[in-house]
Design a protein around this motif. Sequence first.
Motif, PDB file in Angstrom:
ATOM      1  N   PRO A 497      -2.070  10.710   5.503  1.00 32.67           N
ATOM      2  CA  PRO A 497      -2.145   9.865   4.297  1.00 32.67           C
ATOM      3  C   PRO A 497      -1.456   8.517   4.545  1.00 32.67           C
ATOM      4  CG  PRO A 497      -1.360  12.073   3.769  1.00 32.67           C
ATOM      5  CD  PRO A 497      -1.325  11.960   5.255  1.00 32.67           C
ATOM      6  N   ILE A 498      -2.051   7.459   3.999  1.00 26.06           N
ATOM      7  CA  ILE A 498      -1.496   6.107   4.157  1.00 26.06           C
ATOM      8  C   ILE A 498      -1.286   5.494   2.780  1.00 26.06           C
ATOM      9  CG2 ILE A 498      -1.832   3.796   5.128  1.00 26.06           C
ATOM     10  CD1 ILE A 498      -3.679   5.007   7.208  1.00 26.06           C
ATOM     11  N   LEU A 499      -0.057   5.056   2.524  1.00 31.47           N
ATOM     12  CA  LEU A 499       0.304   4.379   1.279  1.00 31.47           C
ATOM     13  C   LEU A 499       0.619   2.922   1.623  1.00 31.47           C
ATOM     14  CD1 LEU A 499       1.148   4.451  -1.765  1.00 31.47           C
ATOM     15  CD2 LEU A 499       3.438   5.049  -0.994  1.00 31.47           C
ATOM     16  N   VAL A 500      -0.041   1.988   0.932  1.00 34.82           N
ATOM     17  CA  VAL A 500       0.099   0.566   1.261  1.00 34.82           C
ATOM     18  C   VAL A 500       0.649  -0.205   0.078  1.00 34.82           C
ATOM     19  CG1 VAL A 500      -1.076  -1.495   2.126  1.00 34.82           C
ATOM     20  CG2 VAL A 500      -1.898   0.764   2.780  1.00 34.82           C
ATOM     21  N   ARG A 501       1.625  -1.046   0.369  1.00 39.22           N
ATOM     22  CA  ARG A 501       2.129  -1.988  -0.640  1.00 39.22           C
ATOM     23  C   ARG A 501       1.409  -3.317  -0.466  1.00 39.22           C
ATOM     24  NH1 ARG A 501       6.898  -5.950   0.800  1.00 39.22           N
ATOM     25  NH2 ARG A 501       6.872  -7.274  -1.027  1.00 39.22           N
ATOM     26  N   THR A 502       0.949  -3.877  -1.575  1.00 43.07           N
ATOM     27  CA  THR A 502       0.340  -5.205  -1.548  1.00 43.07           C
ATOM     28  C   THR A 502       0.876  -5.998  -2.730  1.00 43.07           C
ATOM     29  OG1 THR A 502      -1.756  -6.418  -1.520  1.00 43.07           O
ATOM     30  CG2 THR A 502      -1.673  -4.445  -2.869  1.00 43.07           C
ATOM     31  N   ARG A 503       0.822  -7.307  -2.625  1.00 43.97           N
ATOM     32  CA  ARG A 503       1.436  -8.138  -3.668  1.00 43.97           C
ATOM     33  C   ARG A 503       0.591  -8.195  -4.941  1.00 43.97           C
ATOM     34  NH1 ARG A 503       5.646 -10.232  -1.013  1.00 43.97           N
ATOM     35  NH2 ARG A 503       5.430 -10.600   1.227  1.00 43.97           N
ATOM     36  N   ASN A 504      -0.730  -8.180  -4.788  1.00 41.65           N
ATOM     37  CA  ASN A 504      -1.611  -8.187  -5.961  1.00 41.65           C
ATOM     38  C   ASN A 504      -2.878  -7.429  -5.604  1.00 41.65           C
ATOM     39  OD1 ASN A 504      -3.262 -10.139  -4.512  1.00 41.65           O
ATOM     40  ND2 ASN A 504      -1.728 -11.654  -5.115  1.00 41.65           N
ATOM     41  N   ASP A 505      -3.877  -7.500  -6.459  1.00 39.78           N
ATOM     42  CA  ASP A 505      -5.085  -6.692  -6.268  1.00 39.78           C
ATOM     43  C   ASP A 505      -6.214  -7.457  -5.586  1.00 39.78           C
ATOM     44  OD1 ASP A 505      -5.359  -8.358  -8.449  1.00 39.78           O
ATOM     45  OD2 ASP A 505      -6.731  -7.016  -9.487  1.00 39.78           O
ATOM     46  N   ASP A 506      -5.889  -8.590  -4.937  1.00 39.97           N
ATOM     47  CA  ASP A 506      -6.938  -9.411  -4.328  1.00 39.97           C
ATOM     48  C   ASP A 506      -7.730  -8.651  -3.274  1.00 39.97           C
ATOM     49  OD1 ASP A 506      -6.113 -11.423  -5.934  1.00 39.97           O
ATOM     50  OD2 ASP A 506      -5.028 -12.538  -4.394  1.00 39.97           O
ATOM     51  N   ASN A 507      -7.033  -7.850  -2.464  1.00 39.10           N
ATOM     52  CA  ASN A 507      -7.678  -7.154  -1.350  1.00 39.10           C
ATOM     53  C   ASN A 507      -7.623  -5.632  -1.519  1.00 39.10           C
ATOM     54  OD1 ASN A 507      -8.423  -9.423   0.460  1.00 39.10           O
ATOM     55  ND2 ASN A 507      -6.217  -9.786   0.449  1.00 39.10           N
ATOM     56  N   LEU A 508      -7.608  -5.198  -2.767  1.00 35.77           N
ATOM     57  CA  LEU A 508      -7.492  -3.774  -3.049  1.00 35.77           C
ATOM     58  C   LEU A 508      -8.632  -2.980  -2.408  1.00 35.77           C
ATOM     59  CD1 LEU A 508      -5.685  -1.809  -4.704  1.00 35.77           C
ATOM     60  CD2 LEU A 508      -7.288  -2.052  -6.573  1.00 35.77           C
ATOM     61  N   GLU A 509      -9.867  -3.442  -2.610  1.00 42.41           N
ATOM     62  CA  GLU A 509     -11.029  -2.728  -2.061  1.00 42.41           C
ATOM     63  C   GLU A 509     -11.032  -2.744  -0.537  1.00 42.41           C
ATOM     64  OE1 GLU A 509     -14.689  -4.103  -3.687  1.00 42.41           O
ATOM     65  OE2 GLU A 509     -14.113  -3.714  -5.763  1.00 42.41           O
TER      66      GLU A 509
END
Length: 655
Positions: A497-509
């Motif tokens: 399983p991989i959990l990723v932190r991102t700053r916003n939802d720009d590249n969510l997909e």
Amino acid sequence: MTDYVEILAILTSAVLIVWLFRKLHLPAILAYLVAGMLVGEHGLALTHESVDYEHFAELGIVFLLFTLGLEFSLPKLMAMRHLVVAVGSLQVGISMLIFMSIALFLGQSFASAIVIGGILALSSTAIVIRQLSESGAMKRKSGQISVAVLLFQDVAVVPLLIIIPMFAEQSDTSMVLELLLALVKGVFVVGILLSVGKWVLPRIFNLVAQVRTDELFVLTTLLVTLVAAALTQWFGLSMALGAFLAGMMLGESQYKHQLEADIRPYRDILLGLFFVTVGMKLNLALLLSSPLLVLALLVSFMLIKILVLKFLVVRAGEQTKDAWASAIMLAQMGEFGFVLIALASQVNVLPLDIASLLLGAGVISMAITPFMVEHARQWGVWLSKEEQQNTDELSQLPSQNELNDHVIICGFGRIGQTVSRFLKQESIDFVAIDIDPLRTTKAREAGENVLFGSSRKTELLEAAKLSKAKLVVIAFGEDKQSIEVIQKVRSLAPDVPILVRTRNDDNLERLQLAGANQVVPESLEGSLMLVSQVLSLSGIPFSKIVKRVQKERKSHYSHLHGFFQGEHTDMSPEAIERIEFANAVLLTDDSFAVGHSIAALNLTARRVTVVSLKRDNSETEEPPLDTVLQAQDTLVIRGKPRRVERVERYLQEGR
């Protein structure tokens, strides 16, 4: 009519070539140079009066120096003074001296030799800083060294801009006296501008800001920049110097970021025009007739800069691998080199054939810079074999415990360290991977299981026992790097399983498509926490709040995507590709959608989502698909801007 055709030719070639170069991930500066070469007298000869454009294009340099002044930070210069003085100043001085000596030996005049030395000694601030930021290498020691050197080079441009016009003046006085006179003028002008900047400009911008009119703020910014530039020109100095001083004056003000945002469109357009005019002077026939000469110049000046900078960085006490890496990053010619070429050509200090030769070598050096910056660290380690042992020591875990069913944390910054603390409280083993050597060393001294290096490297992931891990957490928040790490992890361990932190939802997909099991956007999670507090203070039971939050996370924040655009919403091409808009469509008696069910319209096939349906005074979230639409219904849809526009037309017109 001729002027109109020339302008049309310049704009058309610039648009097409910039688009092509950006598709190829090449700097826009190169595109403008090629566009100028194409339409210039040595290309298709579509323009003939290039001097008419040069005076207008000079404003691009004025605005460039203004933004450079805004970003110039005296405290930052003082904080990095060891590297700036020990490496930056000596790099410029020694490189100029070497290039001047070679130019004099080859028969150039003294004035031409100084100009050539200054042109070749400078590197590209715009390209190197951008590449370092995108790759995350700014925090590495080699990145910090590069920034320090570029900082001094930016300052060194100013005296060069003052000196070059003096060579054109036929005067009986010596160069020393002219420089002293320029120094006196410069001190006087600087005194005037700094006094105005301290006592007058803050009050002016306070008054302008109170009016709350964007147009007035922009006009005031342009006026201040051009007045400062005109003042220095009136004293016989460079317009660019005045713009730089104006930027410095306002760089410490509260309006710094607003000023930079206001001036950027004018700077970019006029700077593009400037580089087009430079490209017009590039004689492609001369370059093609002597390609070996261009190649020899390219290799020799890049090699000399690399060797000089490597020697100085090692002499300053830094590691050899960092010295090689920073030297390789700064081997190219910079954008200010083109500025100096144009200025020297205008005042007839630099012969046209030499200018074309320098332009050709400079264009090629900047074209290969992204590739060199990307591989600089790898080449630096290879060139300094003995330094590999130091990194190997940090690539071994201090803990001797056999790892199994543990968590791997990619990025041990503030977020990564916070995650590790909670894991330790629950007695869950973890291994962190971080690219900052100082942070890694400090953490290992405290007994933390931290590996030094890039999370994208197979060897590091294997050393962290990826095959036995139960979870991988990517915590550094840079989407481009995160995607590369996800792909590497998936190639080595398809099921972890991989959990990723991102700053916003720009590249969510994109992150999910790359293989992330769970993506946590900080902005959306912050919204959920705010909503939780609002509902709690509004009297909603805690259990119901938890269910709503969990439902939102399971649906991948579906209700938090899409928003109604505002006046200041970013509508740039890059933003439009990633953002989603919510848009309300009012159905009239003549609308095509009236009488059709939502299912019959098949809006999901058009890749938009129906958020809600407003009818009379009621609103239904996610209305059933068998709902038949009526006149005066308001359908709220969500999707990419272009898709939303097409669906709105479809609902109204049926096509």
